[in-house]
Motif scaffolding. Structure first.
Motif, PDB file in Angstrom:
ATOM      1  N   TRP A 132       0.760  -1.373   0.124  1.00  0.00           N
ATOM      2  CA  TRP A 132       0.055  -0.010  -0.031  1.00  0.00           C
ATOM      3  C   TRP A 132       0.610   1.128  -0.118  1.00  0.00           C
ATOM      4  CZ3 TRP A 132       1.828   2.261   4.280  1.00  0.00           C
ATOM      5  CH2 TRP A 132       1.968   1.741   5.616  1.00  0.00           C
ATOM      6  N   ARG A 133       2.092   1.126   0.370  1.00  0.00           N
ATOM      7  CA  ARG A 133       2.987   2.186   0.321  1.00  0.00           C
ATOM      8  C   ARG A 133       3.022   2.874  -1.133  1.00  0.00           C
ATOM      9  NH1 ARG A 133       6.399   3.522   4.086  1.00  0.00           N
ATOM     10  NH2 ARG A 133       7.867   4.536   2.373  1.00  0.00           N
ATOM     11  N   ASP A 134       3.165   2.142  -2.033  1.00  0.00           N
ATOM     12  CA  ASP A 134       3.377   2.599  -3.490  1.00  0.00           C
ATOM     13  C   ASP A 134       1.963   3.019  -4.093  1.00  0.00           C
ATOM     14  OD1 ASP A 134       5.876   2.767  -3.923  1.00  0.00           O
ATOM     15  OD2 ASP A 134       6.017   0.801  -4.569  1.00  0.00           O
ATOM     16  N   GLY A 135       0.594   2.017  -3.573  1.00  0.00           N
ATOM     17  CA  GLY A 135      -0.443   2.244  -4.016  1.00  0.00           C
ATOM     18  C   GLY A 135      -1.112   3.341  -3.620  1.00  0.00           C
ATOM     19  N   LYS A 169       1.697   7.347  -2.912  1.00  0.00           N
ATOM     20  CA  LYS A 169       2.372   8.113  -3.986  1.00  0.00           C
ATOM     21  C   LYS A 169       1.051   8.665  -4.764  1.00  0.00           C
ATOM     22  CE  LYS A 169       5.747   6.475  -6.333  1.00  0.00           C
ATOM     23  NZ  LYS A 169       6.641   5.835  -6.970  1.00  0.00           N
ATOM     24  N   GLY A 170       1.089  10.235  -4.970  1.00  0.00           N
ATOM     25  CA  GLY A 170       0.144  10.764  -5.417  1.00  0.00           C
ATOM     26  C   GLY A 170       0.359  12.334  -5.693  1.00  0.00           C
ATOM     27  N   THR A 171      -0.588  13.144  -6.002  1.00  0.00           N
ATOM     28  CA  THR A 171      -0.744  14.515  -6.318  1.00  0.00           C
ATOM     29  C   THR A 171      -1.839  15.110  -5.578  1.00  0.00           C
ATOM     30  OG1 THR A 171      -1.843  14.509  -8.296  1.00  0.00           O
ATOM     31  CG2 THR A 171       0.665  14.301  -8.328  1.00  0.00           C
ATOM     32  N   GLU A 200      -3.234  19.815  -5.072  1.00  0.00           N
ATOM     33  CA  GLU A 200      -3.028  20.880  -5.566  1.00  0.00           C
ATOM     34  C   GLU A 200      -2.002  21.634  -4.352  1.00  0.00           C
ATOM     35  OE1 GLU A 200      -6.612  22.966  -6.577  1.00  0.00           O
ATOM     36  OE2 GLU A 200      -6.807  21.826  -8.199  1.00  0.00           O
ATOM     37  N   ASP A 201      -2.340  21.803  -3.138  1.00  0.00           N
ATOM     38  CA  ASP A 201      -1.731  22.593  -2.088  1.00  0.00           C
ATOM     39  C   ASP A 201      -0.102  21.943  -1.971  1.00  0.00           C
ATOM     40  OD1 ASP A 201      -2.368  24.510   0.095  1.00  0.00           O
ATOM     41  OD2 ASP A 201      -1.187  22.996   1.073  1.00  0.00           O
ATOM     42  N   ARG A 202       0.869  23.040  -1.816  1.00  0.00           N
ATOM     43  CA  ARG A 202       2.050  22.523  -1.665  1.00  0.00           C
ATOM     44  C   ARG A 202       2.490  21.863  -0.224  1.00  0.00           C
ATOM     45  NH1 ARG A 202       6.145  27.730  -2.007  1.00  0.00           N
ATOM     46  NH2 ARG A 202       5.329  27.809  -0.074  1.00  0.00           N
ATOM     47  N   ASP A 203       1.768  22.430   0.570  1.00  0.00           N
ATOM     48  CA  ASP A 203       1.972  22.060   1.895  1.00  0.00           C
ATOM     49  C   ASP A 203       1.405  20.437   2.097  1.00  0.00           C
ATOM     50  OD1 ASP A 203       3.627  23.807   3.686  1.00  0.00           O
ATOM     51  OD2 ASP A 203       1.888  25.123   3.371  1.00  0.00           O
ATOM     52  N   CYS A 204       0.493  20.392   1.505  1.00  0.00           N
ATOM     53  CA  CYS A 204      -0.320  19.039   1.451  1.00  0.00           C
ATOM     54  C   CYS A 204       0.711  18.061   0.677  1.00  0.00           C
ATOM     55  CB  CYS A 204      -1.788  19.049   0.834  1.00  0.00           C
ATOM     56  SG  CYS A 204      -2.708  20.182   1.837  1.00  0.00           S
ATOM     57  N   ARG A 205       1.054  18.648  -0.540  1.00  0.00           N
ATOM     58  CA  ARG A 205       2.262  17.549  -1.298  1.00  0.00           C
ATOM     59  C   ARG A 205       3.371  17.236  -0.556  1.00  0.00           C
ATOM     60  NH1 ARG A 205       1.044  21.361  -5.665  1.00  0.00           N
ATOM     61  NH2 ARG A 205       3.121  22.152  -5.136  1.00  0.00           N
ATOM     62  N   ARG A 206       3.968  18.324   0.204  1.00  0.00           N
ATOM     63  CA  ARG A 206       5.066  17.856   1.122  1.00  0.00           C
ATOM     64  C   ARG A 206       4.658  16.897   2.110  1.00  0.00           C
ATOM     65  NH1 ARG A 206       8.036  22.582   4.878  1.00  0.00           N
ATOM     66  NH2 ARG A 206       9.344  20.895   5.697  1.00  0.00           N
ATOM     67  N   LEU A 207       3.554  16.950   2.567  1.00  0.00           N
ATOM     68  CA  LEU A 207       3.036  16.003   3.699  1.00  0.00           C
ATOM     69  C   LEU A 207       3.166  14.467   3.193  1.00  0.00           C
ATOM     70  CD1 LEU A 207       1.999  15.129   6.314  1.00  0.00           C
ATOM     71  CD2 LEU A 207      -0.353  15.695   5.665  1.00  0.00           C
ATOM     72  N   THR A 214      -1.014   7.917  -8.212  1.00  0.00           N
ATOM     73  CA  THR A 214      -0.288   7.561  -9.410  1.00  0.00           C
ATOM     74  C   THR A 214      -0.987   6.710 -10.347  1.00  0.00           C
ATOM     75  OG1 THR A 214       1.157   5.674  -8.561  1.00  0.00           O
ATOM     76  CG2 THR A 214       1.995   8.127  -8.617  1.00  0.00           C
ATOM     77  N   ARG A 215      -2.019   5.729  -9.682  1.00  0.00           N
ATOM     78  CA  ARG A 215      -2.947   5.060 -10.325  1.00  0.00           C
ATOM     79  C   ARG A 215      -4.196   5.729 -10.944  1.00  0.00           C
ATOM     80  NH1 ARG A 215      -1.683  -0.328  -6.846  1.00  0.00           N
ATOM     81  NH2 ARG A 215       0.713  -0.553  -7.103  1.00  0.00           N
ATOM     82  N   GLY A 216      -4.330   7.001 -10.597  1.00  0.00           N
ATOM     83  CA  GLY A 216      -5.553   7.541 -11.046  1.00  0.00           C
ATOM     84  C   GLY A 216      -6.691   7.470  -9.805  1.00  0.00           C
TER      85      GLY A 216
END
Length: 261
Positions: free
Chosen positions: A88-91, A94-96, A98-105, A170-172
């Protein structure tokens, strides 16, 4: 402990990602959580603590960092040595978004490095809960204290900045994410912890509900980083106990190291 069924339904409803995700969130209380993953081969801690002198004495050696780790002997059954990183780590991590702080988290959850790459000796232990398949990873590493304190302040701000958001893997697959502060014992020079939950579905339509604790403590010139995560029960008490035992052990090893100089 993990959220009760009603809280999980509220999370998916509040986020309103899609009708599919909302339905998945409401189903958590009606169906057992899936076990579609397997081991592969390969709040704030605002309570005051007794201050320890930062920057006093040499940094730990690698052997001392290893001696400061939390092991299965500290947690007891059903914890044991890990069988490998969970899929589940990769599943799910790993994702995107919009918010920069949330992406950093999200990046910090995946890499388990809220402070960035260590600047000196480090050691890591990984343990699995044989009953719930939760996985705990514990690291002791040297980092500049000022960098650690800035990262801890950033973590403290996240329940306000990223309390609820959505992420596309990353898998949508779209997931609803909730971030809350997790209290820690008053150990070390500074500390912070978060409980992050991700609710969604796999590509095959199976419900997923990942709970992940991220805890960090500074003890002098070293930092402790801990993650405790899984798709079943994830006990906050385990996170808190590991932090308390580990921070006290690290402080004692630092004290012994200074005495030998």
């Amino acid at each position: 402990m993990t959220h009760p069924p009603a809280a999980r339904a509220l999370l998916a409803s509040a986020l309103s990602v899609t009708a599919l995700l909302a339905t998945a969130g409401c189903s958590v209380g009606d169906e057992p959580r899936p076990r579609w993953f397997s081991a592969s081969a390969s709040a704030s801690g605002a309570s005051p603590a007794v201050e320890q002198p930062a920057g006093s004495g040499a940094a730990l050696t690698e052997a001392q960092a290893k001696a400061a780790l939390v092991t299965e002997a500290d947690l007891g059954e059903p914890w044991g040595p890990t069988g490998g990183a969970r899929t589940w780590r990769d599943g799910l991590l790993k994702g995107t978004t919009e918010d920069r702080d949330c992406r950093r988290l999200l990046d910090a959850l995946y890499t388990e490095e809220p402070f960035g790459a260590p600047k000196g000796p480090q050691a890591t232990s990984a343990l699995d809960d044989g009953d719930t398949d939760a996985q705990l990873r514990y690291r002791v590493a040297a980092h500049p204290p000022a960098d650690v304190d800035r990262a801890l302040d950033w973590m403290k701000s996240l329940p306000g900045r990223c309390g609820q958001f959505t992420v596309t893997t990353t898998r949508g697959v779209v997931q609803g994410v909730e971030v809350r502060a997790l209290p820690l014992p008053p150990v070390g020079d500074a500390r912070q912890a978060l409980r992050v939950t991700l609710a969604g579905e796999t590509e095959e339509g199976e419900l997923t509900y990942l709970t992940m604790d991220l805890a960090a403590v500074r003890v002098g010139e070293e930092a402790i980083t801990l993650t405790n995560a899984g798709l079943d029960e994830v006990y906050a008490e385990v996170t808190q106990k590991a932090v308390q035992v580990g921070a006290q052990r690290l402080a004692e090893i630092r004290k012994q190291g200074r005495a030998q100089i």
